[in-house]
Design a protein around this motif. Structure first.
Motif, short mmCIF file in Angstrom:
data_model
loop_
_atom_site.label_atom_id
_atom_site.label_comp_id
_atom_site.label_asym_id
_atom_site.label_seq_id
_atom_site.Cartn_x
_atom_site.Cartn_y
_atom_site.Cartn_z
N UNK A 101 0.83 -1.21 0.00
CA UNK A 101 0.00 0.00 0.00
C UNK A 101 0.86 1.25 0.00
N UNK A 102 1.98 1.21 0.72
CA UNK A 102 2.90 2.35 0.70
C UNK A 102 3.47 2.58 -0.71
N UNK A 103 3.78 1.47 -1.39
CA UNK A 103 4.32 1.59 -2.75
C UNK A 103 3.29 2.21 -3.69
N UNK A 118 0.99 4.22 -2.84
CA UNK A 118 0.88 5.64 -2.46
C UNK A 118 1.92 6.49 -3.19
N UNK A 119 3.10 5.92 -3.45
CA UNK A 119 4.15 6.67 -4.12
C UNK A 119 4.03 6.74 -5.62
N UNK A 120 3.07 6.05 -6.20
CA UNK A 120 2.89 6.06 -7.65
C UNK A 120 2.16 7.32 -8.11
N UNK A 121 2.21 7.57 -9.42
CA UNK A 121 1.39 8.62 -9.99
C UNK A 121 -0.09 8.25 -9.80
N UNK A 122 -0.89 9.22 -9.33
CA UNK A 122 -2.29 8.97 -9.00
C UNK A 122 -2.43 7.90 -7.92
N UNK A 123 -1.38 7.75 -7.10
CA UNK A 123 -1.40 6.73 -6.06
C UNK A 123 -2.54 6.89 -5.08
N UNK A 173 1.19 9.11 6.91
CA UNK A 173 2.34 8.27 6.58
C UNK A 173 2.65 7.25 7.67
N UNK A 174 2.09 7.44 8.86
CA UNK A 174 2.33 6.50 9.95
C UNK A 174 1.31 5.36 9.96
#
Length: 207
Positions: free
Chosen positions: A47-49, A51-56, A120-121
């Motif tokens: 899920x964190x990954x 979040x870091x994508x475009x349009x995440x 982020x936590x």
């Protein structure tokens, strides 16, 4: 499966799609770690990954909606019993397992929403270690961890059995498929279930 309300079926379909997206992400990350730079991760790390994508964030909201659908479907499955598992010991155990999976994926949906809105936590990197540490500090904590390890390992062994059990065909509607497509679907399904069994056996071993 007995006939269920159309909205229940739609929930199940959307939920399975969201779950597939989540585990495909984990699989791609694991493959990258195996064949090049990168590190393995769990569902929270995936899920964190995303979040870091475009349009995440948009993807996370969509996935959260799907995971909620999957969670509701599992809870409804436990209550309505569309597969007719009944109220004997095995049936109750299977229905309780469905409810537990519903709650687990509901928690994942909450995590996805928290990440989408900037928390982020929301995912911890060492949650397994933290919960294990908490368990060891409880009365009989070591026994609890052993029971958890045995349960997870047992589930993994059961998945390995399921991957080769003939009842697999009852869960697939292959009437519209011809050979060799039918063989490929069954083969991939068996391989996937066996892989899940290996993963759970490893989790039990590390516990």
């Amino acid at each position: 499966m007995r006939d269920v309300a159309p909205w229940v079926e739609r929930l199940a379909r959307v939920g399975y799609l969201a779950k597939a997206m989540l585990y495909i992400t984990i699989g791609l990350v694991a493959a990258r770690a195996a064949f090049g730079p990168g590190r393995t991760t769990d569902t929270h790390g995936a899920l964190r990954l995303v979040h870091g994508m475009t349009f995440g964030r948009v993807i996370l909201v969509v996935m959260a909606g799907g995971l909620v659908g999957y969670a509701v479907w599992r809870v409804v499955e436990a209550i309505v019993d569309p597969d007719g598992r009944g109220f004997d010991a095995k049936g109750v155990a299977l229905r309780a397992g469905s409810a537990a999976r519903g709650l687990l994926h509901g928690a994942l949906a909450v995590t996805a929403l928290r990440l989408a809105y900037g928390d982020r936590a929301a995912t911890g990197q060492d949650q397994a270690r933290e919960w294990t540490s908490v368990a060891f500090h409880l009365p009989g904590g070591a026994l609890l961890v052993w029971i958890a390890a045995g349960t997870v390992t047992g589930y993994g062994v059961y998945q390995l059995y399921r991957s080769y059990a003939p009842k697999l065909g009852r869960q697939l509607d292959l009437s519209q498929l011809r050979e060799p497509a039918r063989g490929w679907v069954v083969g991939v399904s068996r391989f996937g279930i066996a892989a899940r069994g290996v993963v759970f056996c490893l989790i039990g071993f590390f516990l």
